[in-house]
Design a protein around this motif. Structure first.
Motif, PDB file in Angstrom:
ATOM      1  N   LEU A  60      15.050  30.430  21.955  1.00  0.00           N
ATOM      2  CA  LEU A  60      15.797  31.103  23.510  1.00  0.00           C
ATOM      3  C   LEU A  60      16.674  31.889  23.034  1.00  0.00           C
ATOM      4  N   ILE A  61      18.340  31.844  23.068  1.00  0.00           N
ATOM      5  CA  ILE A  61      19.305  32.518  23.168  1.00  0.00           C
ATOM      6  C   ILE A  61      19.223  33.833  21.712  1.00  0.00           C
ATOM      7  N   THR A  62      18.405  33.392  20.718  1.00  0.00           N
ATOM      8  CA  THR A  62      18.383  34.568  20.112  1.00  0.00           C
ATOM      9  C   THR A  62      17.260  36.138  20.251  1.00  0.00           C
ATOM     10  N   VAL A  63      16.121  35.240  20.544  1.00  0.00           N
ATOM     11  CA  VAL A  63      14.879  35.821  21.291  1.00  0.00           C
ATOM     12  C   VAL A  63      15.609  36.315  22.014  1.00  0.00           C
ATOM     13  N   SER A  64      16.282  36.095  22.879  1.00  0.00           N
ATOM     14  CA  SER A  64      16.489  36.866  24.237  1.00  0.00           C
ATOM     15  C   SER A  64      17.696  38.237  24.200  1.00  0.00           C
ATOM     16  N   GLY A  96      12.717  38.319  30.515  1.00  0.00           N
ATOM     17  CA  GLY A  96      12.223  37.178  31.143  1.00  0.00           C
ATOM     18  C   GLY A  96      12.619  35.817  30.968  1.00  0.00           C
ATOM     19  N   VAL A  97      12.757  35.931  29.190  1.00  0.00           N
ATOM     20  CA  VAL A  97      12.844  34.681  28.133  1.00  0.00           C
ATOM     21  C   VAL A  97      14.100  33.862  28.583  1.00  0.00           C
ATOM     22  N   THR A  98      15.156  35.020  29.074  1.00  0.00           N
ATOM     23  CA  THR A  98      16.621  35.022  29.884  1.00  0.00           C
ATOM     24  C   THR A  98      16.518  33.556  31.355  1.00  0.00           C
ATOM     25  N   ALA A  99      15.590  34.085  31.372  1.00  0.00           N
ATOM     26  CA  ALA A  99      15.592  33.249  33.084  1.00  0.00           C
ATOM     27  C   ALA A  99      14.814  32.041  32.172  1.00  0.00           C
ATOM     28  N   CYS A 100      13.982  31.455  31.532  1.00  0.00           N
ATOM     29  CA  CYS A 100      13.534  30.224  31.150  1.00  0.00           C
ATOM     30  C   CYS A 100      14.822  29.519  29.802  1.00  0.00           C
ATOM     31  N   ILE A 101      16.008  30.214  29.944  1.00  0.00           N
ATOM     32  CA  ILE A 101      16.885  29.404  29.045  1.00  0.00           C
ATOM     33  C   ILE A 101      17.342  28.446  30.240  1.00  0.00           C
ATOM     34  N   VAL A 102      17.232  29.046  31.090  1.00  0.00           N
ATOM     35  CA  VAL A 102      17.916  27.865  32.262  1.00  0.00           C
ATOM     36  C   VAL A 102      17.284  26.405  32.427  1.00  0.00           C
ATOM     37  N   ILE A 103      15.953  26.623  33.057  1.00  0.00           N
ATOM     38  CA  ILE A 103      14.927  25.966  33.070  1.00  0.00           C
ATOM     39  C   ILE A 103      14.494  25.011  32.179  1.00  0.00           C
ATOM     40  N   PHE A 133      24.102  23.555  26.215  1.00  0.00           N
ATOM     41  CA  PHE A 133      23.013  24.062  27.273  1.00  0.00           C
ATOM     42  C   PHE A 133      24.268  24.621  28.363  1.00  0.00           C
ATOM     43  N   ILE A 134      26.089  24.503  27.834  1.00  0.00           N
ATOM     44  CA  ILE A 134      26.398  25.326  29.386  1.00  0.00           C
ATOM     45  C   ILE A 134      27.336  26.809  28.017  1.00  0.00           C
ATOM     46  N   ILE A 135      26.838  27.106  26.889  1.00  0.00           N
ATOM     47  CA  ILE A 135      27.259  28.194  26.746  1.00  0.00           C
ATOM     48  C   ILE A 135      25.524  28.970  26.808  1.00  0.00           C
ATOM     49  N   GLY A 136      23.987  28.313  26.754  1.00  0.00           N
ATOM     50  CA  GLY A 136      22.931  28.802  26.936  1.00  0.00           C
ATOM     51  C   GLY A 136      23.218  29.435  28.167  1.00  0.00           C
ATOM     52  N   VAL A 137      23.247  28.587  29.413  1.00  0.00           N
ATOM     53  CA  VAL A 137      23.907  28.752  30.953  1.00  0.00           C
ATOM     54  C   VAL A 137      24.324  30.381  30.769  1.00  0.00           C
ATOM     55  N   LEU A 138      25.592  30.334  30.315  1.00  0.00           N
ATOM     56  CA  LEU A 138      26.805  31.164  30.721  1.00  0.00           C
ATOM     57  C   LEU A 138      26.455  32.584  29.880  1.00  0.00           C
ATOM     58  N   GLN A 139      25.542  32.713  29.166  1.00  0.00           N
ATOM     59  CA  GLN A 139      24.984  33.518  28.028  1.00  0.00           C
ATOM     60  C   GLN A 139      23.934  34.178  28.934  1.00  0.00           C
ATOM     61  N   THR A 140      23.280  33.511  29.386  1.00  0.00           N
ATOM     62  CA  THR A 140      22.191  34.051  30.393  1.00  0.00           C
ATOM     63  C   THR A 140      23.079  34.891  31.728  1.00  0.00           C
ATOM     64  N   LEU A 141      23.657  34.934  32.229  1.00  0.00           N
ATOM     65  CA  LEU A 141      24.454  35.739  33.358  1.00  0.00           C
ATOM     66  C   LEU A 141      25.197  36.039  32.373  1.00  0.00           C
ATOM     67  N   GLU A 160      23.169  45.694  40.844  1.00  0.00           N
ATOM     68  CA  GLU A 160      23.270  45.766  39.544  1.00  0.00           C
ATOM     69  C   GLU A 160      24.272  43.728  39.384  1.00  0.00           C
ATOM     70  N   ASN A 161      24.757  43.440  40.944  1.00  0.00           N
ATOM     71  CA  ASN A 161      25.176  42.403  41.161  1.00  0.00           C
ATOM     72  C   ASN A 161      24.414  40.610  41.223  1.00  0.00           C
ATOM     73  N   THR A 162      24.678  41.197  39.466  1.00  0.00           N
ATOM     74  CA  THR A 162      23.817  39.458  39.028  1.00  0.00           C
ATOM     75  C   THR A 162      23.862  38.319  39.663  1.00  0.00           C
ATOM     76  N   LEU A 163      25.326  38.459  40.334  1.00  0.00           N
ATOM     77  CA  LEU A 163      26.349  36.782  40.529  1.00  0.00           C
ATOM     78  C   LEU A 163      25.653  36.844  42.159  1.00  0.00           C
ATOM     79  N   ASP A 164      25.673  38.055  42.416  1.00  0.00           N
ATOM     80  CA  ASP A 164      25.078  37.664  44.425  1.00  0.00           C
ATOM     81  C   ASP A 164      23.913  36.777  44.362  1.00  0.00           C
TER      82      ASP A 164
END
Length: 245
Positions: A60-64, A96-103, A133-141, A160-164
């Motif tokens: 999923l990370i590679t595809v995203s 969309g793929v990035t959102a799937c990584i976390v779940i 798992f942690i790398i996947g979540v961090l790279q998603t952000l 643009e502030n996705t952390l909000d």
């Protein structure tokens, strides 16, 4: 023409219902077949929890990231061609793929931890699984921020502030009227699709429950999700509009 089409659909529906009842009355009923499939799938996930987690997350990370870079190329070409509407389809798929990584990361990590006590699971496996798992979540952000940041280069009004915490609402407010209409249409189509899917899952889990005396909790959970979705939709479509006025 429409009446003939409806008649064909009715005949197909009757055939499907007859087939279901035929399965239910036979020794190898549909409910038992579904139950056996679920049990076999669960056993496979249990035995291969580590491999499933690592392979799925890395895939999923590679595809995203591949979609992100291809999306940037697509947008740049669209801007060079001065298209009326910028083609950013691949960027949207990347999000969309990035959102799937976390779940899916949570699902597969929890599945892996089920086999934590097995002899074939080493401390090294646990460390690697946790790191992936942690790398996947961090790279998603990080990737979400890069995508929104790139979109802002040709749509500077976008938030643009996705952390909000309220990013979704603020981003929607930053869309123009056409983009908001497209977003609302997409949301309604998604709601309809999920409603049909959840209703189908209620029927499947109900059938399995009747045929095998299996745990009824999944059926109730899908039913609750279906009810919550309907309530939220009705509130926003009818009651919510009255209060806005």
């Amino acid at each position: 023409m429409k009446s003939k089409f409806k008649s064909i659909l009715i005949l197909i529906g009757i055939g499907l219902i007859g087939g279901i009842f035929g399965f239910m009355s036979s020794r190898n009923s549909l409910g038992l077949l579904i139950y056996d499939f679920i049990v076999d799938l669960d056993k496979a996930l249990y035995r291969n929890g580590f491999n499933v987690l690592v392979i799925s997350m890395l895939s999923l990370i590679t595809v995203s990231w591949v979609l992100y870079f291809l999306g940037k190329v697509q947008v740049k070409r669209s801007l060079e061609n001065e298209d009326e509407v910028v083609k950013d389809f691949l960027l949207a798929i990347s999000m969309g793929v990035t959102a799937c990584i976390v779940i899916f990361g949570i699902i597969f990590f929890a599945n892996f931890m089920r086999s934590f006590s097995e002899d074939y699971i080493t401390s090294k496996d646990v460390v690697i699984a946790l790191a992936v798992f942690i790398i996947g979540v961090l790279q998603t952000l990080a990737l979400n921020q890069l995508i929104i940041g790139f979109i802002k280069t040709y749509n500077p009004e976008k938030y643009e502030n996705t952390l909000d915490i309220k990013f979704g609402k603020k981003y929607m407010d930053s869309l123009d009227e056409r983009e908001q209409l497209e977003a609302y249409r997409a949301g309604f189509k998604t709601y309809k699709a999920l409603t049909y899917i959840i209703f189908l899952f209620v029927l499947i889990t109900g059938l399995v429950c009747m045929e095998t005396n299996a745990n009824a909790i999944p059926m109730f959970l899908f039913g609750i999700l279906f009810a919550i979705g309907m309530i939220i939709y009705i509130y926003n479509a009818i009651v919510g509009e009255k209060y806005k006025k």
